[in-house]
Design an enzyme around this catalytic site. Structure first.
Site, PDB file in Angstrom:
ATOM      1  N   GLU A  19       8.889  -2.807  -1.770  1.00 35.95           N
ATOM      2  CA  GLU A  19       9.250  -2.164  -3.050  1.00 35.95           C
ATOM      3  C   GLU A  19       9.207  -0.629  -2.941  1.00 35.95           C
ATOM      4  O   GLU A  19      10.170   0.054  -3.299  1.00 35.95           O
ATOM      5  CB  GLU A  19       8.271  -2.605  -4.133  1.00 35.95           C
ATOM      6  N   GLY A  21       8.730   1.418  -0.160  1.00 38.55           N
ATOM      7  CA  GLY A  21       9.527   1.967   0.947  1.00 38.55           C
ATOM      8  C   GLY A  21      11.015   1.933   0.628  1.00 38.55           C
ATOM      9  O   GLY A  21      11.758   2.882   0.922  1.00 38.55           O
ATOM     10  N   HIS A 182      -8.094   9.557  -4.818  1.00 36.75           N
ATOM     11  CA  HIS A 182      -7.122   8.899  -5.700  1.00 36.75           C
ATOM     12  C   HIS A 182      -7.671   7.593  -6.282  1.00 36.75           C
ATOM     13  O   HIS A 182      -8.336   6.830  -5.586  1.00 36.75           O
ATOM     14  CB  HIS A 182      -5.860   8.600  -4.869  1.00 36.75           C
TER      15      HIS A 182
HETATM   16  N1  LIG Z   1      -0.147   6.387  -3.222  1.00 31.88           N
HETATM   17  C1  LIG Z   1       0.425   5.910  -4.338  1.00 31.88           C
HETATM   18  O1  LIG Z   1       0.439   6.591  -5.373  1.00 31.88           O
HETATM   19  C2  LIG Z   1       1.078   4.533  -4.314  1.00 31.88           C
HETATM   20  C3  LIG Z   1       1.925   4.095  -5.354  1.00 31.88           C
HETATM   21  C4  LIG Z   1       2.506   2.836  -5.271  1.00 31.88           C
HETATM   22  C5  LIG Z   1       2.228   2.009  -4.177  1.00 31.88           C
HETATM   23  N2  LIG Z   1       1.392   2.463  -3.203  1.00 31.88           N
HETATM   24  C6  LIG Z   1       1.066   1.624  -2.030  1.00 31.88           C
HETATM   25  O2  LIG Z   1       2.221   1.459  -1.213  1.00 31.88           O
HETATM   26  C7  LIG Z   1       2.052   0.282  -0.427  1.00 31.88           C
HETATM   27  C8  LIG Z   1       3.316  -0.574  -0.490  1.00 31.88           C
HETATM   28  O3  LIG Z   1       3.476  -1.104  -1.788  1.00 31.88           O
HETATM   29  P1  LIG Z   1       4.738  -2.076  -2.105  1.00 31.88           P
HETATM   30  O4  LIG Z   1       4.691  -2.371  -3.544  1.00 31.88           O
HETATM   31  O5  LIG Z   1       5.959  -1.487  -1.498  1.00 31.88           O
HETATM   32  O6  LIG Z   1       4.335  -3.385  -1.254  1.00 31.88           O
HETATM   33  P2  LIG Z   1       5.361  -4.443  -0.630  1.00 31.88           P
HETATM   34  O7  LIG Z   1       4.531  -5.644  -0.302  1.00 31.88           O
HETATM   35  O8  LIG Z   1       6.553  -4.604  -1.484  1.00 31.88           O
HETATM   36  O9  LIG Z   1       5.856  -3.751   0.751  1.00 31.88           O
HETATM   37  C9  LIG Z   1       5.026  -3.557   1.848  1.00 31.88           C
HETATM   38  C10 LIG Z   1       5.867  -3.790   3.093  1.00 31.88           C
HETATM   39  O10 LIG Z   1       5.073  -3.428   4.224  1.00 31.88           O
HETATM   40  C11 LIG Z   1       5.463  -4.316   5.277  1.00 31.88           C
HETATM   41  N3  LIG Z   1       4.457  -4.303   6.348  1.00 31.88           N
HETATM   42  C12 LIG Z   1       3.224  -4.877   6.374  1.00 31.88           C
HETATM   43  N4  LIG Z   1       2.631  -4.628   7.556  1.00 31.88           N
HETATM   44  C13 LIG Z   1       3.486  -3.872   8.286  1.00 31.88           C
HETATM   45  C14 LIG Z   1       3.438  -3.287   9.583  1.00 31.88           C
HETATM   46  N5  LIG Z   1       2.375  -3.444  10.379  1.00 31.88           N
HETATM   47  N6  LIG Z   1       4.509  -2.578   9.982  1.00 31.88           N
HETATM   48  C15 LIG Z   1       5.605  -2.428   9.200  1.00 31.88           C
HETATM   49  N7  LIG Z   1       5.702  -2.947   7.962  1.00 31.88           N
HETATM   50  C16 LIG Z   1       4.661  -3.666   7.521  1.00 31.88           C
HETATM   51  C17 LIG Z   1       5.619  -5.665   4.593  1.00 31.88           C
HETATM   52  O11 LIG Z   1       6.375  -6.565   5.372  1.00 31.88           O
HETATM   53  C18 LIG Z   1       6.293  -5.248   3.285  1.00 31.88           C
HETATM   54  O12 LIG Z   1       7.695  -5.320   3.399  1.00 31.88           O
HETATM   55  C19 LIG Z   1       0.797  -0.422  -0.991  1.00 31.88           C
HETATM   56  O13 LIG Z   1      -0.304  -0.100  -0.166  1.00 31.88           O
HETATM   57  C20 LIG Z   1       0.646   0.196  -2.357  1.00 31.88           C
HETATM   58  O14 LIG Z   1      -0.677   0.131  -2.850  1.00 31.88           O
HETATM   59  C21 LIG Z   1       0.841   3.697  -3.238  1.00 31.88           C
END
Ligand SMILES: NC(=O)c1ccc[n+]([C@@H]2O[C@H](COP(=O)([O-])OP(=O)(O)OC[C@H]3O[C@@H](n4cnc5c(N)ncnc54)[C@H](O)[C@@H]3O)[C@@H](O)[C@H]2O)c1
Length: 314
Positions: A19, A21, A182
């Site tokens: 989501e 990325g 954070h």
């Molecule tokens: N810093 C912020 O303000 C903030 C805001 C929103 C989300 N996030 C974080 O971003 C991250 C992603 O959230 P999301 O909603 O996209 O999750 P998501 O599950 O939709 O996507 C995560 C992706 O990472 C992939 N992945 C897992 N291990 C991997 C690896 N070793 N190499 C490559 N890809 C790998 C998965 O296959 C998946 O497609 C989470 O940790 C979430 O908490 C941070």
């Protein structure tokens, strides 16, 4: 940096194209700041689908950015590597379980990128973002100024927007930062908040005031409420990723609150820094009041203890 016809070929990689990325890739393509965008995910079916879908965005928006699938190792050779790999926030999931899962993902991602290009800049988005940023710094062995995290940048623009809406002043005339670790421990630097250079509370019209506690709490709760409603919160953070990448690639030198190594504490958490082509150019001195400083000190010590524990676990 590689060149095409003598011109620099700027490359950004996104590791983890779920989501967040995927939304970050969309924002980067629309902004057209890099020549190539490399998408990496352990789920290669998802990755390839994202490449095809996002390539259509590049074509329809006349972006200069071209999208392609890549490996972790190729990502490590880019100008900027954005790490969004992780597991979605699941409300109610035990925090520690999720932390350990995400720590293990971060270790795998850094190992798989090695050897990392010496002048690559890594932008960590995965949560818990300050722990993850500190680990990337430790494990990658890159210089401190080249590893940063999204930290409280989103919280800072969010609170600025919320206050601006409440008092009827344009958000870009307001300076207010959310700093520290954070999440629940983050601290709003009310003592340094200004409107047009005048301290916030002094510049409000007679009789009006901003309820600090309520606004800070609403700002913290916003991400949880978005996740509750739609399962993820990709859009806000994707525009933050795009802004950070633009500051770096275009050497903008703007001040941004990002997670960065704080020497006095031995870990990374959010602090305002100048961002440019080499990453973190310098940190800004922020004259916090005693309470704000003490709150940040306390949670930074807890974070440092967690980092030590996680690193000792190997
Ligand atoms: N810093 C912020 O303000 C903030 C805001 C929103 C989300 N996030 C974080 O971003 C991250 C992603 O959230 P999301 O909603 O996209 O999750 P998501 O599950 O939709 O996507 C995560 C992706 O990472 C992939 N992945 C897992 N291990 C991997 C690896 N070793 N190499 C490559 N890809 C790998 C998965 O296959 C998946 O497609 C989470 O940790 C979430 O908490 C941070």
């Amino acid at each position: 940096m590689s060149t095409v016809g003598g011109k620099p070929l700027s490359r950004i990689a996104i590791i983890g194209v779920g989501e967040v990325g995927g939304a970050a890739a969309f924002a980067l393509i629309i902004s057209s700041i890099a020549r190539e965008l490399l998408l990496v995910d352990i789920n290669t079916t998802l990755r390839d689908g994202q490449v095809r879908d996002l390539s259509d965005v590049a074509y329809s928006s006349n972006s200069v950015t071209r999208v392609r699938a890549a490996t972790h190792h190729e990502a490590g050779q880019c100008d900027i590597v954005v790490i969004t790999a992780g597991s979605k926030s699941v409300l109610g999931q035990p925090n520690l379980e999720r932390v350990y899962r995400n720590v293990s993902i971060i270790r795998n991602v850094v190992d798989a990128m090695k050897p990392i290009r010496q002048d690559a800049i890594v932008v960590v988005v995965s949560n818990p973002v300050d722990l993850a940023t500190t680990l990337v710094l430790e494990l990658s062995k890159l210089p401190q100024e080249q590893v940063l995290g999204a930290g409280t940048f989103l919280d800072s623009v969010r609170i600025r927007g919320m206050i601006a809406d409440e008092i009827g002043v344009a958000a870009n005339s307001l300076d207010v930062y959310v700093l520290g670790v954070h999440g629940d421990p983050q601290v709003v630097a009310w003592s340094t908040a200004t409107i047009g250079g005048v301290p916030l509370d002094k510049s409000l019209q007679h009789g009006s005031q901003v309820d600090h506690e309520r606004v800070a709490q609403e700002c913290k709760d916003r991400s949880r409420s978005i996740i509750r409603a739609k399962g993820a919160n990709p859009f806000g953070i994707s525009s933050i990723v795009c802004s950070i990448c633009a500051s770096i690639l275009l050497d903008k030198r703007n001040v941004r609150p990002v997670s960065c190594f704080r020497p006095g504490y031995g870990c990374c958490f959010s602090w305002p820094v100048v961002l440019g082509r080499k990453g973190i150019i310098r940190a800004i001195d922020v004259p916090l009041n005693n309470r704000e400083r003490a709150d940040i000190d306390e949670t930074a010590k807890t974070l440092k203890a967690t980092v030590t524990h996680v690193l000792a676990d190997g």
